[in-house]
Design an enzyme around this catalytic site. Structure first.
Site, PDB file in Angstrom:
ATOM      1  CG  HIS A   1     -12.920   1.372   2.795  1.00 48.34           C
ATOM      2  ND1 HIS A   1     -12.389   0.097   2.105  1.00 48.34           N
ATOM      3  CD2 HIS A   1     -12.517   1.362   3.732  1.00 48.34           C
ATOM      4  CE1 HIS A   1     -11.378  -0.157   2.687  1.00 48.34           C
ATOM      5  NE2 HIS A   1     -11.323   0.366   4.024  1.00 48.34           N
TER       6      HIS A   1
ATOM      7  CB  CYS B   1     -10.225   2.145   0.066  1.00 53.75           C
ATOM      8  SG  CYS B   1     -11.442   1.410  -0.972  1.00 53.75           S
TER       9      CYS B   1
ATOM     10  CB  SER C   1      -1.020   0.167   1.396  1.00 55.36           C
ATOM     11  OG  SER C   1      -1.904  -1.122   1.139  1.00 55.36           O
TER      12      SER C   1
END
Lengths: 379, 641
Positions: free
Chosen positions: B371, B384, B328
Site C-alpha cells: 500500500h 492494510c 480485519s
C-alpha cells in the site's frame, strides 16, 4: 337322675319369673349394645345403613332370645348340654365338609335362613357340657387323672376342628375357656402348672432349634410366628393395621374428636373398622373417657355374672355362669389388647359392639343361660 | 343321685374361692387394659394426633401460570394457550373398553394411541383416578366429547396450558423454548421445586425461557385435601393461591428481528444490532433458525434429524455461541492499543511493501503489491495488514489483548441466552498454560489482524463497535423489564480513553464506508444524517489463500462487517457474520447496510437512502422479502394486539 338336689319351692314360676330376672345385667348389655349402635352409625358416616340398623334388629332378636331362654328352667339346659355339644361338633364337621369360604377361612354354614358360624356356638356348648360334667362328677374324682383326661378330650375335639378352618383366635379362646372352667371346677392346680410348664418348655425348645441342624419347623413358619408375636416386623400387613389402630386411638386424647368427627376410621385408614377394630373408632371419637366407659360396662357385666354365680348354690348353674363370663371376658380382653398393640392380631370381635350376627346371637343366647341360672337358683 | 348338703357346700366354697381368684386375675387384666389405654390416649396423644393429620392430609400443587414474553414494543413472543386432553375415570366408565373404543371412533384416535390408552386404563389400579386417554386434542374433539357425554360415562375433557411461540422461528435463538421436565433437568438442580414433578409440567430448556426460568415459572399454589386410605380426595380443606410467573419484556424489536431473519435466509449467518444508548440488543439473529413450537410436546425424529444434520447448524445460536477469528474487524483494537500507549500517532505512517519480514519469515499483506506509506485512516480503509503487523510488534500482545478486553472482547457477558461463549484474547501466559508452548512473534503478528488464536463472537464485535462509537462501556442487555420494572443499566461508564483517539478511529471507520477507496464503499448509506461507519473483515479458515469460489463451502473465508450509524450521533451498532461467506465487503457489508437502514428508519427505509446505482436491486430484494414477511407493510404501532 334327679333334677333336684335342692329345694325348688321358692323358685318362681310362670310369668312371675320375669320379676326375678337379673335386670341390671339386661341394662348393662343394652348399654354396651347401644355404644355399638352409636359407633356403627358413626363409622357409616352418619347412617343407619349398612351396619347400625341390622345390628339393632339383631340385638332386639337377641334380647327376646335371651329372655325366652332365661325363663326356661336351668335343669332343662343342663340335660341338653351333651346334646348341644354333640350338635355343635357335628356342625363344625359340617363346616369342614360344606362350609362357605369367607375371608380366607371356612367358618360359615349356610342354613338357608341365616348363615351360622358353628365355632361361635361351640364356645357356649363347650362351657355347657363341661359345667354339666363337673356337676355330675363326684368331688373326689375331680383331680383323678382319668377324669381329667376326659374333659381335656372334650375341649380338644372342637378346638382341633376350629384350628383346621383355620381360626386360631377362636381356638385359643376355646382352649382358654375350657381350661378356665376346669380350674373353676377345682381340678388340682398341679395339672395346670404341668401343662403351662410343658407348653413353655416346648416353645422354648422349638425356638432353640431355630437355625440349628435339628430345627423343628420350617423357616417360613418361624417368620409367621415372628409376625404373630411382633406385628411391627411386617409393617405392610398386620403391622399396618396395628400402626393405624394405635394412631386412631392415640389421636383421640382425653375426650376424643367428638361424635362423627373421627378421621382415621371414616377415611378407611382403619381396617375392619366396623368389626374387629371397632374399638378404635370409639376411642378416636370419645377419647380415653369413652374407652374407659366401655371398659367399666364390661367390668360390671363380669362383676354381676360372678356375683350371680357365687350366690348360686347350684353347681351347674354356677359353673355355667362363670364359664360364660370368662368367655365374655376373653372376648373383649383379647380384642382390646389386640387393637392397643398388646397382643397379636387374631380375628376376635368386640362382644356386642362389633358388627356381626352370629357372635351377637350366640352371646345373647349365652346370657339367656345366665339369666336362667339366675332365675332358677335355689333359695 | 342326691348329694349331701355338706358336700355341696364344700364344693361351692371351693368354687367360690376359685371364682374369686379368676375374677381377680380378670380385674388385673382389665386394669392393665386401662393403663395401656391411658398411655396411648393421654401420654402419647400429641404424637399420634400428628401422625393422624399426616395420614389424612395430602398437599396437592396447583401449577402456576408461566409468565409471558414480549418484545420491546409489547409484541407477544411467547404465550400460554389452553390445551385440551381427554381423561377417563375408570370406575365411572363401567365397561371402559367399550367406552374407550367409542371415544377413539369419535375423535379419530389412531389404533396405536387407542391401544396405549386401553393398556394404561387396565394397568391403573386406582380406579377413581383420571387417566389421560388422549392428549393435545383439538377443540372440535372436545366439543364432540361434550356433546356425546351421555354415551361416554366417566369421560371428560380437561384443560391445561401449553406454550406457543407466535413468532415461530424468528425467536428460537432468543426466547428459546420449553419442554417437559426430564430426569436430567431434575438431576441438574440441587433441590428441585416440587412443582417440577407435576406430570406434563413445562420447564424452560434454552435461552431466555431457561435462563429466566425462576422468574417466568412463578410459585405453585397448594391445595390441602383430605384423602382416605386409598388416596381418594374427600374434600378440600385449604387452598393457597400461587403466584403467576412474571412477564418478561425483551429489548428485541420483533419487527426488526423478523426483517433480519428474513434477510439472512439461505445463509449461515449471524447479526447483532445494539442500541448504543443502553446496550439494548434490538436484534439477535442466527440463520438458519427453526420453529421452537415443534419441540414443545417432544419433537419427532422426522423433524429433528434434518435440524441435527444440517451443515448450517440451525440449532446453534451463532451470535453468542459461535466464536470466530474476527479478522480485519480487530484492527481497531491493535490500533487503539498502539495509539493509546503513545507508540504511534494517528498521523504517523508506516511503509507497506506488501509484506513484513520478521526473523527471516515474511508476513504478507493481503495486497501483494503493497500500500506504500499508510497512516491510520488509510490503513483502515484499505485494510492494510503490514501497518498492523508493525504496530503489533511495537506494542506487544499483552497490551493488544488488554485493550480488546476493555472493548468487550474475550469477556463473557451475562445474557439470558444459553451457552454464551467468551471468545478468546490470547496472552503469552494463556498459550503456555493451554498449549504448553511459549509465545512466538508470529502469534502476535497474526493476532494483530484478528487471526491466529484471536476469537470473538458476533455479539462481542457489536459491543466493541458500540464502545468505539460512544466511548462508553456499552454492556449488552436482553431483558428490558420484568413485570414492567426495568432493571438498572449495567456498565455504560466512560471508557477513560482520549476522545481525540476515539474520534480518529471513528473517522477512519467512516472512511472505510464513505471514502471512494474504502473497502465498504459500495455498501454506504447516502441519506443525510444516517451515514454509516464500519470495518470489513475476512477471516481465513485455512492458512493458504485460494480463490474462494474454487474451494468447498466449509473451507471458504468467514465474511464479517462491523458498523455503527449515524456517524455523527451513533444510535445503533451492528455486527454481521456470514459463515464461509467469502469477502466481508461483498458478503457481510450489504446485509449490515440493509438491516441498519431498517433499524434507523424503524421500518422499511426509502430507496433514497441507497446509492442511486443500487436502487433497482434493493427494490427487487425488498419486494421478495415482503412476500416472506407480510407484516412488513403494517405500520409500527398497529401490531400491538
Amino acid at each position: 337322675m334327679s333334677y333336684l338336689e335342692y329345694t325348688v319351692k321358692s323358685v318362681p314360676t310362670g310369668l312371675r319369673k320375669v320379676l326375678y330376672l337379673n335386670w341390671p345385667l339386661v341394662v348393662l348389655l343394652t348399654a354396651v349394645a347401644g355404644v355399638g349402635f352409636l359407633i356403627l352409625y358413626s363409622v357409616a358416616g352418619g347412617s343407619y345403613t349398612p351396619w347400625a340398623a341390622p345390628q339393632m334388629k339383631r340385638f332386639a332378636v337377641g334380647l327376646c332370645l335371651m329372655l325366652a331362654i332365661g325363663l326356661v328352667p336351668i335343669w332343662l339346659w343342663r340335660n341338653l348340654a351333651g346334646v348341644a355339644y354333640g350338635l355343635s361338633v357335628i356342625l363344625l364337621i359340617g363346616v369342614e365338609l360344606f362350609g362357605e369360604v369367607g375371608m380366607g377361612a371356612q367358618r360359615w354354614l349356610d342354613l338357608g335362613v341365616f348363615r351360622l358360624q358353628p365355632s361361635e356356638l361351640t364356645k357356649i356348648t363347650l362351657v355347657m357340657v363341661l359345667a354339666a360334667y363337673y356337676d355330675w362328677l363326684p368331688a373326689k374324682k375331680i383331680s383323678h387323672p382319668l377324669w381329667v383326661l376326659l374333659p381335656i378330650l372334650i375341649v380338644l375335639l372342637p378346638t382341633l376342628l376350629v384350628i383346621k378352618q383355620p381360626d386360631l383366635g377362636t381356638a385359643i379362646l376355646l382352649l382358654a375357656a375350657g381350661g378356665g372352667l376346669m380350674f373353676l371346677a377345682g381340678v388340682h392346680w398341679a395339672y395346670f402348672a404341668t401343662v403351662i410348664a410343658a407348653g413353655v418348655a416346648l416353645l422354648a425348645t422349638v425356638f432353640q432349634s431355630r437355625g440349628t441342624s435339628w430345627q423343628m419347623i420350617a423357616d417360613y413358619q418361624f417368620r409367621r410366628i415372628d409376625t404373630f408375636l411382633d406385628p411391627g416386623s411386617d409393617p405392610l400387613n398386620t403391622g399396618y393395621h396395628i400402626a393405624q389402630s394405635k394412631i386412631a386411638l392415640g389421636s383421640g386424647g382425653w375426650t376424643g374428636r367428638g361424635f362423627m368427627q373421627g378421621t382415621q376410621s371414616r377415611l378407611n385408614f382403619l381396617p375392619e373398622k366396623h368389626t374387629d377394630f371397632v374399638f378404635t373408632t370409639l376411642a378416636e371419637e370419645f377419647g380415653f373417657i369413652g374407652g374407659i366407659f366401655l371398659l367399666v360396662l364390661y367390668t360390671l357385666i363380669i362383676v354381676f355374672c360372678v356375683a350371680s354365680a357365687i350366690m348360686n348354690k347350684d353347681r351347674f348353674a354356677s359353673l355355667l355362669t362363670l364359664g360364660i363370663a370368662l368367655n365374655f371376658f376373653l372376648f373383649f380382653a383379647v380384642n382390646m389388647s389386640m387393637v392397643m398393640g398388646m397382643a397379636p392380631v387374631v380375628g376376635v370381635p368386640l362382644p356386642l359392639v362389633s358388627y356381626g350376627g352370629s357372635a351377637m346371637l350366640v352371646l345373647m343366647l349365652a346370657f339367656g343361660l345366665v339369666q336362667s341360672a339366675h332365675v332358677h337358683r335355689p333359695r | 343321685m342326691r348329694r349331701s348338703r355338706a358336700e355341696t357346700d364344700s364344693n361351692h366354697t371351693k368354687l367360690s374361692r376359685r371364682a374369686a381368684l379368676l375374677g381377680g386375675v380378670q380385674l388385673l387384666v382389665m386394669g392393665a387394659l386401662a393403663v395401656r389405654m391411658r398411655h396411648l390416649q393421654v401420654d402419647q396423644a400429641d404424637q399420634f394426633r400428628m401422625l393422624a393429620e399426616e395420614n389424612r392430609i395430602n398437599i396437592r400443587l396447583i401449577p402456576p401460570v408461566r409468565g409471558e414474553i414480549f418484545d420491546r414494543n409489547g409484541m407477544q413472543l411467547a404465550k400460554n394457550v389452553p390445551s385440551y386432553r381427554i381423561v377417563m375415570v375408570r370406575e365411572d366408565a363401567g365397561d371402559f373398553r367399550t367406552v374407550m373404543l367409542r371415544v377413539a371412533d369419535l375423535i379419530k384416535l389412531t389404533p396405536e394411541k387407542t391401544e396405549r390408552a386401553l393398556q394404561e386404563l387396565s394397568e391403573n389400579s386406582a380406579h377413581f383416578l383420571p387417566v389421560t386417554i388422549a392428549e393435545d386434542v383439538s377443540w372440535d374433539a372436545v366439543s364432540a366429547i361434550s356433546v356425546n357425554a351421555p354415551a361416554l360415562p366417566g369421560v371428560s375433557p380437561e384443560v391445561g396450558s401449553t406454550r406457543v411461540y407466535p413468532r415461530g422461528s424468528d425467536f428460537a435463538h432468543v426466547v428459546g423454548r420449553v419442554g417437559r421436565v426430564s430426569t436430567k433437568d431434575l438431576e441438574a438442580l440441587e433441590s428441585p421445586d416440587a412443582v417440577l414433578r407435576i406430570p406434563r409440567f413445562q420447564i424452560g430448556k434454552i435461552n431466555v425461557e431457561a435462563r429466566e426460568e425462576t422468574i417466568l415459572r412463578g410459585v405453585a399454589g397448594t391445595r390441602q385435601v383430605e384423602v382416605n386410605a386409598t388416596g381418594r380426595v374427600m374434600r378440600e380443606l385449604e387452598r393457597r393461591e400461587g403466584q403467576s410467573g412474571a412477564d418478561v419484556q425483551l429489548t428485541i424489536d420483533a419487527r426488526l428481528q423478523n426483517y433480519v431473519q428474513a434477510r439472512l435466509s439461505g445463509e449461515s449467518a449471524a447479526v447483532v444490532i445494539l442500541d448504543c444508548e443502553k446496550g439494548d440488543i434490538i436484534a439477535n439473529c442466527s440463520a438458519p433458525s427453526y420453529d421452537p413450537n415443534l419441540f414443545i410436546g417432544g419433537i419427532r425424529s422426522k423433524d429433528y434429524d434434518p435440524l441435527l444434520n444440517n451443515k448450517y447448524r440451525p440449532l446453534v445460536n451463532k451470535t453468542v455461541q459461535g466464536a470466530y477469528p474476527p479478522g480485519s474487524t480487530f484492527k481497531m483494537m491493535t490500533a487503539m492499543a498502539a495509539i493509546e500507549a503513545g507508540i504511534i500517532g494517528p498521523d504517523d505512517t508506516v511503509y507497506c511493501p506488501g509484506y513484513l519480514e520478521i526473523g527471516g519469515r515474511r508476513f504478507h499483506c493481503w495486497k501483494r503489491g503493497g500500500h506504500g506509506r499508510v497512516d491510520l485512516e488509510t490503513s483502515l480503509k484499505s485494510s492494510c495488514d503490514v501497518y498492523y503487523y508493525d504496530l503489533a510488534l511495537k506494542v506487544g500482545i499483552e497490551k493488544i489483548s488488554a485493550m480488546a478486553n476493555r472493548f468487550g472482547l474475550g469477556i463473557k457477558y451475562d445474557l439470558a441466552l444459553s451457552s454464551v461463549n467468551s471468545g478468546l484474547t490470547p496472552t503469552k501466559e494463556w498459550k503456555l498454560r493451554q498449549r504448553g508452548e511459549s509465545w512466538v512473534i508470529g502469534d502476535t503478528v497474526n493476532a494483530a489482524i484478528g487471526q491466529g488464536f484471536m476469537l470473538a463472537t458476533p455479539m462481542q464485535l457489536a459491543v466493541m463497535t458500540a464502545r468505539i462509537a460512544t466511548g462508553r462501556e456499552v454492556t449488552p442487555r436482553l431483558i428490558k423489564s420484568v413485570n414492567g420494572i426495568e432493571p438498572p443499566v449495567k456498565g455504560n461508564e466512560p471508557l477513560d480513553m482520549r476522545e481525540s483517539n476515539l474520534g480518529r478511529m471513528r473517522k477512519s471507520m467512516h472512511a472505510v464506508v464513505n471514502d471512494r477507496r474504502g473497502t465498504a464503499y459500495r455498501s454506504r448509506i447516502i441519506a443525510e444524517g444516517m451515514r454509516m461507519a464500519g470495518k470489513t473483515g475476512t477471516s481465513q479458515v485455512r492458512s493458504v489463500v485460494v480463490d474462494n469460489n474454487e474451494v468447498p463451502w466449509e473451507q471458504r473465508d468467514h465474511a464479517l462487517f462491523v458498523c455503527f450509524a449515524p456517524y455523527e450521533a451513533p444510535k445503533y451498532a451492528c455486527a454481521v457474520l456470514v459463515e464461509h461467506g467469502g469477502g466481508g465487503s461483498v458478503a457481510a457489508a450489504p446485509i449490515a447496510r440493509d438491516v441498519m437502514l431498517q433499524a434507523l428508519y424503524e421500518g422499511e427505509p426509502p430507496l433514497e437512502a441507497y446509492p442511486a446505482g443500487d436502487r433497482p436491486r434493493i427494490e427487487a430484494l425488498q419486494r421478495t422479502l415482503r412476500d416472506v414477511r407480510p407484516e412488513a407493510r403494517i405500520k409500527k404501532g398497529n401490531d400491538q394486539a
